[in-house]
Design a protein around this motif. Structure first.
Motif, PDB file in Angstrom:
ATOM      1  N   GLN A  66       0.830  -1.193   0.000  1.00 27.97           N
ATOM      2  CA  GLN A  66       0.000   0.000   0.000  1.00 27.97           C
ATOM      3  C   GLN A  66       0.866   1.246   0.000  1.00 27.97           C
ATOM      4  O   GLN A  66       1.063   1.879  -1.029  1.00 27.97           O
ATOM      5  N   VAL A  67       1.363   1.619   1.185  1.00 31.99           N
ATOM      6  CA  VAL A  67       2.217   2.790   1.307  1.00 31.99           C
ATOM      7  C   VAL A  67       3.388   2.427   2.211  1.00 31.99           C
ATOM      8  O   VAL A  67       3.187   1.942   3.325  1.00 31.99           O
ATOM      9  N   GLN A  68       4.566   2.658   1.708  1.00 33.93           N
ATOM     10  CA  GLN A  68       5.775   2.440   2.500  1.00 33.93           C
ATOM     11  C   GLN A  68       6.538   3.757   2.600  1.00 33.93           C
ATOM     12  O   GLN A  68       6.678   4.473   1.616  1.00 33.93           O
ATOM     13  N   LEU A  69       6.996   4.036   3.792  1.00 34.65           N
ATOM     14  CA  LEU A  69       7.783   5.241   4.045  1.00 34.65           C
ATOM     15  C   LEU A  69       9.116   4.825   4.640  1.00 34.65           C
ATOM     16  O   LEU A  69       9.145   4.079   5.623  1.00 34.65           O
ATOM     17  N   VAL A  70      10.185   5.314   4.072  1.00 33.96           N
ATOM     18  CA  VAL A  70      11.518   4.965   4.541  1.00 33.96           C
ATOM     19  C   VAL A  70      12.304   6.243   4.771  1.00 33.96           C
ATOM     20  O   VAL A  70      12.587   6.982   3.826  1.00 33.96           O
ATOM     21  N   GLU A  71      12.645   6.488   6.040  1.00 29.38           N
ATOM     22  CA  GLU A  71      13.454   7.658   6.363  1.00 29.38           C
ATOM     23  C   GLU A  71      14.936   7.323   6.254  1.00 29.38           C
ATOM     24  O   GLU A  71      15.344   6.175   6.453  1.00 29.38           O
ATOM     25  N   SER A  72      15.707   8.342   5.988  1.00 26.39           N
ATOM     26  CA  SER A  72      17.162   8.192   5.974  1.00 26.39           C
ATOM     27  C   SER A  72      17.788   9.548   6.241  1.00 26.39           C
ATOM     28  O   SER A  72      17.108  10.574   6.240  1.00 26.39           O
ATOM     29  N   GLY A  73      19.086   9.525   6.460  1.00 24.91           N
ATOM     30  CA  GLY A  73      19.808  10.777   6.647  1.00 24.91           C
ATOM     31  C   GLY A  73      20.144  11.108   8.078  1.00 24.91           C
ATOM     32  O   GLY A  73      20.841  12.092   8.348  1.00 24.91           O
ATOM     33  N   GLY A  74      19.666  10.303   9.012  1.00 21.53           N
ATOM     34  CA  GLY A  74      19.996  10.568  10.402  1.00 21.53           C
ATOM     35  C   GLY A  74      21.440  10.207  10.699  1.00 21.53           C
ATOM     36  O   GLY A  74      22.148   9.641   9.877  1.00 21.53           O
ATOM     37  N   GLY A  75      21.859  10.550  11.893  1.00 24.03           N
ATOM     38  CA  GLY A  75      23.222  10.238  12.300  1.00 24.03           C
ATOM     39  C   GLY A  75      23.716  11.224  13.320  1.00 24.03           C
ATOM     40  O   GLY A  75      22.936  11.906  13.992  1.00 24.03           O
ATOM     41  N   LEU A  76      25.019  11.309  13.414  1.00 22.67           N
ATOM     42  CA  LEU A  76      25.665  12.181  14.379  1.00 22.67           C
ATOM     43  C   LEU A  76      26.117  13.458  13.683  1.00 22.67           C
ATOM     44  O   LEU A  76      26.746  13.420  12.629  1.00 22.67           O
ATOM     45  N   VAL A  77      25.772  14.577  14.285  1.00 21.90           N
ATOM     46  CA  VAL A  77      26.190  15.864  13.740  1.00 21.90           C
ATOM     47  C   VAL A  77      26.612  16.755  14.898  1.00 21.90           C
ATOM     48  O   VAL A  77      26.058  16.665  15.992  1.00 21.90           O
ATOM     49  N   GLN A  78      27.584  17.582  14.653  1.00 19.90           N
ATOM     50  CA  GLN A  78      28.024  18.514  15.685  1.00 19.90           C
ATOM     51  C   GLN A  78      27.050  19.687  15.786  1.00 19.90           C
ATOM     52  O   GLN A  78      26.415  20.068  14.796  1.00 19.90           O
ATOM     53  N   ALA A  79      26.957  20.240  16.963  1.00 18.69           N
ATOM     54  CA  ALA A  79      26.119  21.417  17.155  1.00 18.69           C
ATOM     55  C   ALA A  79      26.543  22.504  16.167  1.00 18.69           C
ATOM     56  O   ALA A  79      27.735  22.738  15.957  1.00 18.69           O
ATOM     57  N   GLY A  80      25.551  23.110  15.563  1.00 14.33           N
ATOM     58  CA  GLY A  80      25.807  24.116  14.552  1.00 14.33           C
ATOM     59  C   GLY A  80      25.840  23.563  13.149  1.00 14.33           C
ATOM     60  O   GLY A  80      25.797  24.328  12.177  1.00 14.33           O
ATOM     61  N   GLY A  81      25.916  22.257  13.035  1.00 14.78           N
ATOM     62  CA  GLY A  81      25.962  21.643  11.723  1.00 14.78           C
ATOM     63  C   GLY A  81      24.575  21.474  11.121  1.00 14.78           C
ATOM     64  O   GLY A  81      23.555  21.721  11.770  1.00 14.78           O
ATOM     65  N   SER A  82      24.556  21.044   9.886  1.00 12.11           N
ATOM     66  CA  SER A  82      23.299  20.862   9.162  1.00 12.11           C
ATOM     67  C   SER A  82      23.047  19.392   8.908  1.00 12.11           C
ATOM     68  O   SER A  82      23.977  18.592   8.816  1.00 12.11           O
ATOM     69  N   LEU A  83      21.771  19.080   8.787  1.00 17.40           N
ATOM     70  CA  LEU A  83      21.398  17.713   8.479  1.00 17.40           C
ATOM     71  C   LEU A  83      20.103  17.743   7.691  1.00 17.40           C
ATOM     72  O   LEU A  83      19.188  18.493   8.027  1.00 17.40           O
ATOM     73  N   ARG A  84      20.044  16.942   6.677  1.00 14.49           N
ATOM     74  CA  ARG A  84      18.814  16.837   5.899  1.00 14.49           C
ATOM     75  C   ARG A  84      18.320  15.399   5.959  1.00 14.49           C
ATOM     76  O   ARG A  84      19.032  14.469   5.557  1.00 14.49           O
ATOM     77  N   LEU A  85      17.122  15.248   6.444  1.00 14.18           N
ATOM     78  CA  LEU A  85      16.486  13.944   6.508  1.00 14.18           C
ATOM     79  C   LEU A  85      15.615  13.744   5.272  1.00 14.18           C
ATOM     80  O   LEU A  85      15.009  14.693   4.771  1.00 14.18           O
ATOM     81  N   SER A  86      15.557  12.504   4.818  1.00  8.57           N
ATOM     82  CA  SER A  86      14.751  12.155   3.652  1.00  8.57           C
ATOM     83  C   SER A  86      13.694  11.145   4.040  1.00  8.57           C
ATOM     84  O   SER A  86      13.904  10.323   4.931  1.00  8.57           O
ATOM     85  N   CYS A  87      12.583  11.201   3.347  1.00  9.53           N
ATOM     86  CA  CYS A  87      11.510  10.225   3.512  1.00  9.53           C
ATOM     87  C   CYS A  87      11.038   9.827   2.123  1.00  9.53           C
ATOM     88  O   CYS A  87      10.410  10.625   1.432  1.00  9.53           O
ATOM     89  N   ALA A  88      11.364   8.611   1.742  1.00 13.77           N
ATOM     90  CA  ALA A  88      10.972   8.107   0.436  1.00 13.77           C
ATOM     91  C   ALA A  88       9.666   7.340   0.552  1.00 13.77           C
ATOM     92  O   ALA A  88       9.566   6.400   1.339  1.00 13.77           O
ATOM     93  N   ALA A  89       8.686   7.749  -0.236  1.00  7.64           N
ATOM     94  CA  ALA A  89       7.371   7.117  -0.211  1.00  7.64           C
ATOM     95  C   ALA A  89       7.191   6.237  -1.431  1.00  7.64           C
ATOM     96  O   ALA A  89       7.605   6.594  -2.541  1.00  7.64           O
ATOM     97  N   SER A  90       6.548   5.111  -1.235  1.00 11.12           N
ATOM     98  CA  SER A  90       6.314   4.194  -2.354  1.00 11.12           C
ATOM     99  C   SER A  90       5.076   3.354  -2.082  1.00 11.12           C
ATOM    100  O   SER A  90       4.499   3.392  -1.002  1.00 11.12           O
ATOM    101  N   GLY A  91       4.683   2.586  -3.072  1.00 15.01           N
ATOM    102  CA  GLY A  91       3.533   1.708  -2.953  1.00 15.01           C
ATOM    103  C   GLY A  91       2.477   2.067  -3.976  1.00 15.01           C
ATOM    104  O   GLY A  91       2.372   3.218  -4.410  1.00 15.01           O
ATOM    105  N   ARG A  92       1.707   1.068  -4.360  1.00 15.05           N
ATOM    106  CA  ARG A  92       0.696   1.284  -5.406  1.00 15.05           C
ATOM    107  C   ARG A  92      -0.304   2.342  -4.995  1.00 15.05           C
ATOM    108  O   ARG A  92      -0.672   3.211  -5.797  1.00 15.05           O
ATOM    109  N   THR A  93      -0.760   2.270  -3.757  1.00 18.59           N
ATOM    110  CA  THR A  93      -1.764   3.240  -3.311  1.00 18.59           C
ATOM    111  C   THR A  93      -1.195   4.640  -3.318  1.00 18.59           C
ATOM    112  O   THR A  93      -1.840   5.587  -3.773  1.00 18.59           O
TER     113      THR A  93
END
Length: 131
Positions: free
Chosen positions: A1-28
């Motif tokens: 139906q619907v699958q959501l997969v996050e990625s992009g997490g991890g360790l970052v120093q204060a002041g740094g940037s991070l971009r998280l992704s969420c890939a959506a898929s499925g017939r619905t």
């Protein structure tokens, strides 16, 4: 139906940037993608899941929680059915697990801040900000 997969997490120093992704898929999802709203939530240990922001797939309008307004940016990539959560200048208090979620009727009724309105959830991705 619907699958959501996050990625992009991890360790970052204060002041740094991070971009998280969420890939959506499925017939619905692929069939009704323009009807969805996507939300980002976060949950620290022992605390309730907190709404961060959301985006409506059709048109790309966004809404953010007051507590994060101006610090997070949500965007989408239609070609890849992916939504992003960008956070610059991360702080140690941003250390938590981030989840993306899909609201089947979000385009019709607007972006909800309530987790119960979302029908599908990803597995979550851990973000750790070191001081």
């Amino acid at each position: 139906q619907v699958q959501l997969v996050e990625s992009g997490g991890g360790l970052v120093q204060a002041g740094g940037s991070l971009r998280l992704s969420c890939a959506a898929s499925g017939r619905t999802f692929n069939r009704f993608v323009m009807g969805y709203a996507m939300g980002w939530f976060r949950q620290a240990p022992g605390k309730e899941r907190e709404f961060v922001g959301g985006i409506i797939w059709r048109g790309g309008s966004t809404y953010y929680a007051d507590s994060v307004k101006g610090r997070f940016t949500i965007s989408r990539d239609n070609a890849n059915n992916t939504v992003y959560l960008q956070r610059n200048s991360r702080r140690p208090e941003d250390t938590t697990v981030y989840y993306c979620a899909a609201d089947t009727w979000g385009a019709a009724r607007g972006i909800s801040t309530e987790s119960t309105r979302y029908d599908y959830w990803g597995q979550g991705t851990q973000v750790t900000v070191s001081s």
